[in-house]
Design a protein around this motif. Sequence first.
Motif, PDB file in Angstrom:
ATOM      1  N   MET A 224       0.826  -1.202   0.000  1.00  9.18           N
ATOM      2  CA  MET A 224       0.000   0.000   0.000  1.00  9.18           C
ATOM      3  C   MET A 224       0.864   1.257   0.000  1.00  9.18           C
ATOM      4  SD  MET A 224      -2.826   1.379  -0.216  1.00  9.18           S
ATOM      5  CE  MET A 224      -3.761  -0.137  -0.193  1.00  9.18           C
ATOM      6  N   ARG A 225       2.000   1.197   0.720  1.00  8.57           N
ATOM      7  CA  ARG A 225       2.895   2.351   0.756  1.00  8.57           C
ATOM      8  C   ARG A 225       3.414   2.674  -0.637  1.00  8.57           C
ATOM      9  NH1 ARG A 225       6.088   0.349   3.921  1.00  8.57           N
ATOM     10  NH2 ARG A 225       7.824  -0.262   2.585  1.00  8.57           N
ATOM     11  N   HIS A 226       3.754   1.623  -1.411  1.00  8.09           N
ATOM     12  CA  HIS A 226       4.246   1.843  -2.770  1.00  8.09           C
ATOM     13  C   HIS A 226       3.175   2.505  -3.631  1.00  8.09           C
ATOM     14  CE1 HIS A 226       7.999  -0.099  -2.112  1.00  8.09           C
ATOM     15  NE2 HIS A 226       7.499  -1.307  -1.945  1.00  8.09           N
ATOM     16  N   LEU A 227       1.933   2.046  -3.507  1.00 10.24           N
ATOM     17  CA  LEU A 227       0.857   2.613  -4.319  1.00 10.24           C
ATOM     18  C   LEU A 227       0.614   4.077  -3.971  1.00 10.24           C
ATOM     19  CD1 LEU A 227      -1.895  -0.156  -4.562  1.00 10.24           C
ATOM     20  CD2 LEU A 227      -0.432   0.710  -6.381  1.00 10.24           C
ATOM     21  N   SER A 228       0.555   4.378  -2.677  1.00 11.27           N
ATOM     22  CA  SER A 228       0.254   5.755  -2.269  1.00 11.27           C
ATOM     23  C   SER A 228       1.363   6.721  -2.660  1.00 11.27           C
ATOM     24  CB  SER A 228       0.011   5.811  -0.755  1.00 11.27           C
ATOM     25  OG  SER A 228       1.172   5.434  -0.043  1.00 11.27           O
ATOM     26  N   ARG A 229       2.587   6.201  -2.785  1.00 11.64           N
ATOM     27  CA  ARG A 229       3.713   7.059  -3.162  1.00 11.64           C
ATOM     28  C   ARG A 229       3.991   7.057  -4.658  1.00 11.64           C
ATOM     29  NH1 ARG A 229       8.176   5.386   1.500  1.00 11.64           N
ATOM     30  NH2 ARG A 229       7.034   6.218   3.298  1.00 11.64           N
ATOM     31  N   SER A 230       3.295   6.191  -5.393  1.00 11.76           N
ATOM     32  CA  SER A 230       3.561   6.078  -6.825  1.00 11.76           C
ATOM     33  C   SER A 230       3.120   7.339  -7.558  1.00 11.76           C
ATOM     34  CB  SER A 230       2.837   4.861  -7.413  1.00 11.76           C
ATOM     35  OG  SER A 230       1.430   5.027  -7.334  1.00 11.76           O
ATOM     36  N   GLN A 231       3.825   7.652  -8.627  1.00  9.20           N
ATOM     37  CA  GLN A 231       3.516   8.858  -9.388  1.00  9.20           C
ATOM     38  C   GLN A 231       2.148   8.760 -10.041  1.00  9.20           C
ATOM     39  OE1 GLN A 231       5.535  11.593  -9.288  1.00  9.20           O
ATOM     40  NE2 GLN A 231       3.750  12.592 -10.211  1.00  9.20           N
ATOM     41  N   ILE A 232       1.769   7.556 -10.461  1.00  8.98           N
ATOM     42  CA  ILE A 232       0.475   7.404 -11.129  1.00  8.98           C
ATOM     43  C   ILE A 232      -0.668   7.726 -10.171  1.00  8.98           C
ATOM     44  CG2 ILE A 232       0.309   4.917 -10.638  1.00  8.98           C
ATOM     45  CD1 ILE A 232      -1.132   4.626 -13.313  1.00  8.98           C
TER      46      ILE A 232
ATOM     47  N   HIS B 295      -6.681  -0.526 -12.928  1.00  5.83           N
ATOM     48  CA  HIS B 295      -5.362  -0.168 -13.451  1.00  5.83           C
ATOM     49  C   HIS B 295      -4.300  -0.332 -12.368  1.00  5.83           C
ATOM     50  CE1 HIS B 295      -2.724   2.992 -15.723  1.00  5.83           C
ATOM     51  NE2 HIS B 295      -2.260   1.766 -15.825  1.00  5.83           N
ATOM     52  N   LEU B 296      -4.604   0.135 -11.162  1.00  6.04           N
ATOM     53  CA  LEU B 296      -3.663  -0.019 -10.054  1.00  6.04           C
ATOM     54  C   LEU B 296      -3.427  -1.490  -9.734  1.00  6.04           C
ATOM     55  CD1 LEU B 296      -4.610   2.755  -7.458  1.00  6.04           C
ATOM     56  CD2 LEU B 296      -2.651   2.694  -9.004  1.00  6.04           C
ATOM     57  N   SER B 297      -4.473  -2.299  -9.856  1.00  7.24           N
ATOM     58  CA  SER B 297      -4.329  -3.729  -9.587  1.00  7.24           C
ATOM     59  C   SER B 297      -3.353  -4.374 -10.563  1.00  7.24           C
ATOM     60  CB  SER B 297      -5.694  -4.423  -9.666  1.00  7.24           C
ATOM     61  OG  SER B 297      -6.558  -3.960  -8.651  1.00  7.24           O
ATOM     62  N   ILE B 298      -3.420  -3.938 -11.821  1.00  8.36           N
ATOM     63  CA  ILE B 298      -2.498  -4.465 -12.829  1.00  8.36           C
ATOM     64  C   ILE B 298      -1.060  -4.093 -12.480  1.00  8.36           C
ATOM     65  CG2 ILE B 298      -1.803  -4.286 -15.255  1.00  8.36           C
ATOM     66  CD1 ILE B 298      -4.774  -3.892 -15.930  1.00  8.36           C
ATOM     67  N   LEU B 299      -0.874  -2.865 -11.976  1.00  2.26           N
ATOM     68  CA  LEU B 299       0.470  -2.398 -11.641  1.00  2.26           C
ATOM     69  C   LEU B 299       0.949  -2.886 -10.281  1.00  2.26           C
ATOM     70  CD1 LEU B 299       0.240   1.341 -12.771  1.00  2.26           C
ATOM     71  CD2 LEU B 299       1.322  -0.548 -13.984  1.00  2.26           C
ATOM     72  N   SER B 300       0.023  -3.382  -9.457  1.00  4.23           N
ATOM     73  CA  SER B 300       0.369  -3.690  -8.071  1.00  4.23           C
ATOM     74  C   SER B 300       1.465  -4.739  -7.962  1.00  4.23           C
ATOM     75  CB  SER B 300      -0.874  -4.144  -7.301  1.00  4.23           C
ATOM     76  OG  SER B 300      -1.410  -5.332  -7.865  1.00  4.23           O
ATOM     77  N   ASN B 301       1.457  -5.732  -8.853  1.00 11.83           N
ATOM     78  CA  ASN B 301       2.491  -6.762  -8.770  1.00 11.83           C
ATOM     79  C   ASN B 301       3.866  -6.180  -9.043  1.00 11.83           C
ATOM     80  OD1 ASN B 301       3.238  -9.600  -8.454  1.00 11.83           O
ATOM     81  ND2 ASN B 301       3.813  -9.492 -10.609  1.00 11.83           N
ATOM     82  N   GLN B 302       3.947  -5.249  -9.996  1.00 10.67           N
ATOM     83  CA  GLN B 302       5.227  -4.604 -10.274  1.00 10.67           C
ATOM     84  C   GLN B 302       5.690  -3.795  -9.068  1.00 10.67           C
ATOM     85  OE1 GLN B 302       4.702  -2.316 -13.864  1.00 10.67           O
ATOM     86  NE2 GLN B 302       3.698  -4.014 -14.923  1.00 10.67           N
ATOM     87  N   LEU B 303       4.739  -3.149  -8.389  1.00  7.48           N
ATOM     88  CA  LEU B 303       5.092  -2.350  -7.220  1.00  7.48           C
ATOM     89  C   LEU B 303       5.521  -3.232  -6.052  1.00  7.48           C
ATOM     90  CD1 LEU B 303       2.240   0.303  -7.416  1.00  7.48           C
ATOM     91  CD2 LEU B 303       4.646   0.645  -7.940  1.00  7.48           C
ATOM     92  N   VAL B 304       4.901  -4.415  -5.934  1.00  7.20           N
ATOM     93  CA  VAL B 304       5.308  -5.345  -4.884  1.00  7.20           C
ATOM     94  C   VAL B 304       6.757  -5.774  -5.080  1.00  7.20           C
ATOM     95  CG1 VAL B 304       4.979  -7.705  -4.033  1.00  7.20           C
ATOM     96  CG2 VAL B 304       3.013  -6.213  -4.336  1.00  7.20           C
TER      97      VAL B 304
END
Length: 289
Positions: A1-9, A163-172
């Motif tokens: 969750m930290r990665h998502l909240s800090r992501s530029q997207i 869209h975030l779900s698709i990117l979530s694995n990359q962020l993990v």
Amino acid sequence: MRHLSRSQIFKDYERAFSEAVGLPLNIRGHDSWSPAHHGKTDHVSFAAILARFNKARAACLRAQTDASQKPHSTERTVTWFAGLSESAVPVYVGDHILGFLETGEVMLKNPTKKHFASITRQLRAWGYKADWKQLEQAYFRACVLSPKRYHAMLRLLSIFAQHLSILSNQLVLRREEHEPTNMARARQFIEDHQAEPLSLGRIAHVANISRHYFCKMFKKATGINFIDHLSRVRVEKSKTLLLNPNSRISEVAFACGFQSMTNFNRAFKRIVRRSPTQFRESLPKLRRS
């Protein structure tokens, strides 16, 4: 969750969403609720003023608790004290809910003098004293959307959540800046050798620590265990190989280190939430050479 909240997207979407719709947007963990305005600068909004009252906040939490009983796969909308509605849309990582996109503090009916009077009566009954003029001004400034427009806005959030779900694995799989050297070395080795049979003992040897200690350090550094991380690395690689229409799905599976089609299909569907065939069919059509 930290990665998502800090992501530029997310930052870009949050800014565009707030400017276009006029509503706050928050992202939070799957097991907690927080006001959509949390951390925002508008401290004189109607919702922000109400949040200062303990019993008003308690009414909000009760509504949120009731909403938590709804199926997790769907968006959640709650209407709490004073007629304010808030909604949360799930964001997945694989088949697990990672968190929610949350927005709201909106009225679905026009504010009226009669309704405001009932709000102030309740607050007075709870023993609160307030700047009633400021509260009234904030009440009549509150955002009002028709139910149709509000649901259309939630549809936009659902698309962004997908869209975030698709990117979530990359962020993990993204590395932390201050990751221990031996963990960074282990992760790099996994990426470089993901097509080969990789055992826990082999990776622990690369990290130059015992298997037991490696498991603890790896989980602390990545948030997931070694087996899950390896599956995610291989699935990310397979998504790239599936872009080639000339490659058979079975060829992709074995090229990424999966030992059987069953294991590949199971891991891919768990992480991507669709089968390899469905994933390939969703891609732009490419001509076979």
